[in-house]
Design an enzyme around this catalytic site. Structure first.
Site, mmCIF file in Angstrom:
data_model
loop_
_atom_site.group_PDB
_atom_site.id
_atom_site.type_symbol
_atom_site.label_atom_id
_atom_site.label_comp_id
_atom_site.label_asym_id
_atom_site.label_seq_id
_atom_site.Cartn_x
_atom_site.Cartn_y
_atom_site.Cartn_z
ATOM 1 N N ILE A 34 0.839 -1.207 0.000
ATOM 2 C CA ILE A 34 0.000 0.000 0.000
ATOM 3 C C ILE A 34 0.869 1.252 0.000
ATOM 4 C CG2 ILE A 34 -1.641 1.402 1.316
ATOM 5 C CD1 ILE A 34 -2.947 -1.101 2.324
ATOM 6 N N GLU A 36 4.356 3.525 2.294
ATOM 7 C CA GLU A 36 5.461 3.576 3.249
ATOM 8 C C GLU A 36 5.130 4.612 4.318
ATOM 9 O OE1 GLU A 36 9.008 1.264 2.558
ATOM 10 O OE2 GLU A 36 7.593 1.872 1.020
ATOM 11 N N GLY A 37 5.298 4.254 5.595
ATOM 12 C CA GLY A 37 5.159 5.243 6.660
ATOM 13 C C GLY A 37 6.524 5.774 7.040
ATOM 14 N N ALA A 38 6.582 6.566 8.092
ATOM 15 C CA ALA A 38 7.854 7.157 8.529
ATOM 16 C C ALA A 38 8.847 6.067 8.916
ATOM 17 C CB ALA A 38 7.611 8.090 9.706
ATOM 18 N N GLY A 40 8.197 2.394 8.495
ATOM 19 C CA GLY A 40 7.728 1.066 8.141
ATOM 20 C C GLY A 40 6.832 1.061 6.925
ATOM 21 N N MET A 41 6.587 -0.140 6.432
ATOM 22 C CA MET A 41 5.776 -0.336 5.237
ATOM 23 C C MET A 41 4.365 -0.754 5.637
ATOM 24 S SD MET A 41 6.577 -3.061 2.199
ATOM 25 C CE MET A 41 8.054 -2.311 1.533
ATOM 26 N N LYS A 57 0.679 -2.827 9.240
ATOM 27 C CA LYS A 57 1.768 -1.848 9.273
ATOM 28 C C LYS A 57 2.964 -2.513 9.944
ATOM 29 C CE LYS A 57 0.802 1.825 11.897
ATOM 30 N NZ LYS A 57 0.299 3.155 12.303
ATOM 31 N N ASP A 152 -1.560 16.036 15.976
ATOM 32 C CA ASP A 152 -1.044 15.972 14.603
ATOM 33 C C ASP A 152 -2.182 15.685 13.623
ATOM 34 O OD1 ASP A 152 0.931 16.189 12.653
ATOM 35 O OD2 ASP A 152 1.574 14.106 12.829
#
Length: 361
Positions: A34, A36-38, A40-41, A57, A152
């Site tokens: 899906i 990429e996070g800060a 992790g994928m 995640k 945030d």
């Protein structure tokens, strides 16, 4: 050859997705990339137990104290929260021993998109704006009732599915509200995304009061009305200048609230600016939406509307139902502040916090 983004799993070990091992079998299979996070994928996967596709995640935080802190905050908060407009945690997968634990996999409901992606491609109707805003505030009412601040809120942290359900995600920067310790110096570095930051963050606040989230929701409403961020500051002071360029110069009464003299003198040194009328910025918007926007994007945090009053505003009248806007059972308490703990301790706490999902627990 595996399709782009699809997973390959020739030998029955962890599935590989774009060169990353996803060790989530046998329950979760048929992985698809899906994003990429800060740290992790994120993949979608088929859940063999519930027979639905889910989001997983992969987080690998243990090298960095900050990442450990954010991961622990997110897990602690989301495991205690239960609300339709807040993403839940369905399952957590990790190694059976702390020595082997290098990654944590968090399983959540699969949501097709988020508000950031949607606003890049779609103009929203007034009905959609109204319904999305209602759901954001309904989720925020629950968060604030638990005495938690999200800190945030921004379009990419609002997940959406095809039936227009909205869920707030990413509690990695969340805090327990602490109005007594909100005061700080002028221009202290603050982590949340700049464009959605309240003016007091630039001036004299740590962002420990609920009004900080309301400002962000106002910025999100403005963005839904025009498909562009309302205050796209390039840096810290530029952010403040963008805000004052639309809200106009603060009144004497609002200046008096700013205890920090350096901050107050900075504002006094600026040339006088007039407020830009909201209907000039958003000529096609529902006047009721602009009235609520004005109450959320108020310079003085003490005068900013609170979440319950925002829900009761005439703009949201078709959805407003206090009997179906649940609050948290008990206020949230962090037994300890996580900021100063070493990453080894945080790893132990993450290990304990995720134990309930282990087989045989």
């Amino acid at each position: 050859m595996a399709a782009a983004g699809a997973a390959s799993n020739p030998g029955g070990g962890p599935e590989m997705v774009r060169g990353q091992a996803f060790d989530v079998g046998p329950r979760y299979i048929n992985l698809a990339y899906i994003g990429e996070g800060a740290y992790g994928m994120v993949c979608s996967a088929h859940d063999n137990v519930n027979k639905v596709r889910v989001a997983i995640k992969k987080i690998s935080p243990f090298e960095h104290q900050t990442y450990c802190q954010r991961t622990l905050r997110e897990i602690k908060i989301l495991l205690r929260f239960k609300h339709e407009n807040i993403i839940g945690i369905n399952d957590i997968i990790r190694a059976p021993t702390i020595e082997q634990m290098k990654d944590v996999y968090i399983v959540q409901d699969l949501m097709e998109t988020d508000l950031y992606k949607l606003l890049k491609t779609q103009h929203l109707s007034n009905d959609h704006i109204c319904y999305f805003l209602y759901q954001i505030l309904r989720g925020l009412k629950y968060i604030h009732s638990a005495n938690v601040l999200h800190r945030d809120l921004k379009p990419s942290n609002l997940l959406l599915n095809t039936t227009c359900d909205l869920k707030i995600c990413d509690f990695g920067l969340a805090r327990v509200a602490d109005p007594d310790h909100d005061h700080t110096g002028f221009l202290t570095e603050y982590v949340a995304t700049r464009w959605y930051r309240a003016p007091e963050i630039m001036l004299n606040s740590k962002g420990y009061t609920k009004s900080i989230d309301i400002w962000s929701v106002g910025c999100i409403l403005a963005e839904m009305l025009s498909n562009r961020p309302i205050f796209p500051g390039k840096h810290y002071l530029d952010q403040l200048n963008h805000i004052l360029g639309i809200l106009g110069s603060p009144s004497q009464e609002d200046l008096n609230c700013i205890i920090n003299l350096k901050a107050r003198n900075y504002l006094l040194s600026l040339p006088h600016k007039n407020k830009v009328p909201w209907n000039r910025l958003f000529p096609n918007a529902d006047p009721k939406a602009l009235d609520l926007l004005d109450k959320m994007l108020t310079f003085n945090p003490h005068k900013r509307i609170e979440v319950e009053a925002a829900l009761a505003h005439p703009y949201l009248e078709q959805y407003y139902d206090p009997s179906d806007e649940p609050v948290a059972e008990a206020p949230f308490k962090f037994e300890m502040e996580l900021d100063d703990l070493p990453k080894e301790t945080l790893k132990e706490l993450i290990f304990e916090e995720t134990a309930r999902f282990q087989p045989g627990y």
